[in-house]
Design a protein around this motif. Structure first.
Motif, PDB file in Angstrom:
ATOM      1  N   SER A  21      21.081  -0.378  -5.852  1.00 34.82           N
ATOM      2  CA  SER A  21      19.947  -1.229  -6.167  1.00 34.82           C
ATOM      3  C   SER A  21      20.284  -2.677  -5.864  1.00 34.82           C
ATOM      4  O   SER A  21      21.449  -3.081  -5.936  1.00 34.82           O
ATOM      5  CB  SER A  21      19.569  -1.106  -7.646  1.00 34.82           C
ATOM      6  N   TYR A  28       8.180 -11.229  -2.468  1.00 36.01           N
ATOM      7  CA  TYR A  28       7.885 -10.173  -1.509  1.00 36.01           C
ATOM      8  C   TYR A  28       6.582 -10.456  -0.754  1.00 36.01           C
ATOM      9  O   TYR A  28       5.549  -9.879  -1.044  1.00 36.01           O
ATOM     10  CB  TYR A  28       7.822  -8.831  -2.227  1.00 36.01           C
ATOM     11  N   ILE A  53       8.922  -5.882   4.581  1.00 39.56           N
ATOM     12  CA  ILE A  53       8.220  -5.798   3.306  1.00 39.56           C
ATOM     13  C   ILE A  53       6.712  -5.638   3.508  1.00 39.56           C
ATOM     14  O   ILE A  53       6.069  -4.882   2.794  1.00 39.56           O
ATOM     15  CB  ILE A  53       8.523  -7.030   2.449  1.00 39.56           C
ATOM     16  N   ARG A  72      11.734  -0.048  -1.411  1.00 44.37           N
ATOM     17  CA  ARG A  72      11.660  -1.199  -2.303  1.00 44.37           C
ATOM     18  C   ARG A  72      10.544  -0.995  -3.313  1.00 44.37           C
ATOM     19  O   ARG A  72       9.578  -0.277  -3.064  1.00 44.37           O
ATOM     20  CB  ARG A  72      11.464  -2.491  -1.508  1.00 44.37           C
ATOM     21  N   ASN A  74       8.161  -3.472  -5.034  1.00 41.74           N
ATOM     22  CA  ASN A  74       7.742  -4.868  -5.007  1.00 41.74           C
ATOM     23  C   ASN A  74       7.508  -5.421  -6.399  1.00 41.74           C
ATOM     24  O   ASN A  74       7.821  -6.584  -6.683  1.00 41.74           O
ATOM     25  CB  ASN A  74       6.481  -5.016  -4.161  1.00 41.74           C
ATOM     26  N   THR A  78      12.906  -5.185  -6.411  1.00 43.62           N
ATOM     27  CA  THR A  78      14.141  -4.418  -6.265  1.00 43.62           C
ATOM     28  C   THR A  78      14.133  -3.625  -4.966  1.00 43.62           C
ATOM     29  O   THR A  78      13.137  -2.982  -4.631  1.00 43.62           O
ATOM     30  CB  THR A  78      14.327  -3.468  -7.452  1.00 43.62           C
ATOM     31  N   LEU A  79      15.245  -3.708  -4.282  1.00 43.86           N
ATOM     32  CA  LEU A  79      15.470  -2.939  -3.059  1.00 43.86           C
ATOM     33  C   LEU A  79      16.434  -1.814  -3.386  1.00 43.86           C
ATOM     34  O   LEU A  79      17.348  -1.996  -4.202  1.00 43.86           O
ATOM     35  CB  LEU A  79      16.075  -3.842  -1.985  1.00 43.86           C
ATOM     36  N   TYR A  80      16.236  -0.663  -2.763  1.00 50.85           N
ATOM     37  CA  TYR A  80      17.099   0.489  -3.009  1.00 50.85           C
ATOM     38  C   TYR A  80      17.688   1.015  -1.705  1.00 50.85           C
ATOM     39  O   TYR A  80      17.114   0.848  -0.630  1.00 50.85           O
ATOM     40  CB  TYR A  80      16.319   1.621  -3.673  1.00 50.85           C
ATOM     41  N   CYS A  96      23.541  -6.272   0.054  1.00 51.67           N
ATOM     42  CA  CYS A  96      22.102  -6.445   0.194  1.00 51.67           C
ATOM     43  C   CYS A  96      21.850  -7.733   0.980  1.00 51.67           C
ATOM     44  O   CYS A  96      22.608  -8.703   0.839  1.00 51.67           O
ATOM     45  CB  CYS A  96      21.496  -6.541  -1.206  1.00 51.67           C
TER      46      CYS A  96
END
Length: 127
Positions: A21, A28, A53, A72, A74, A78-80, A96
């Motif tokens: 994460s 975003y 995005i 992600r 938004n 959080t980006l995964y 990241c």
């Protein structure tokens, strides 16, 4: 100042799954790229995956295509990165990355696009 904080790394056996994460301060907006790179000891940093995005378009390095998934949330900023069927060769520090104001979605596939980086989270895969 963009801030990126990774988490979710750990030590796993080959074949296992792991989800990384990245909580970011990036707003975003549609012309933002976010991505992941990794660096193994003694090796150069390797770009792994990117996502635009606005369009949700994703890009992957050949070495992880079909095994890793970038996504992600938004609302949570959080980006995964979902890592499946991990291999010892996936052992690395995972970073990241983000960049705002990109001209096209395709730029999210270029490592040189990204100018903001987190501190990294370590993934170790044993055989």
């Amino acid at each position: 100042q963009v801030q990126l904080v990774e988490s979710g790394g750990g030590s796993v056996q080959a074949g296992a799954s792991l989800r990384l994460s990245c909580v970011s301060s990036v707003y975003y907006v549609k012309n933002t790229c976010m991505g992941w790179s990794r660096q193994a000891p003694g090796k150069e940093r390797e770009w792994v995956a990117g996502i635009h995005i606005g369009f949700g378009t994703t890009y992957y390095a050949d070495s992880v295509k079909g095994r890793f998934t970038i996504s992600r949330d938004n609302a949570q900023n959080t980006l995964y990165l979902q890592l499946n069927s991990v291999e010892p060769e996936d052992t690395a520090m995972y970073y990241c990355a983000a960049e705002e104001g990109v001209p096209t979605a395709w730029h999210c596939s270029l490592p040189a696009t990204y100018n903001y980086w987190g501190q990294g989270t370590q993934v170790t895969v044993s055989s």
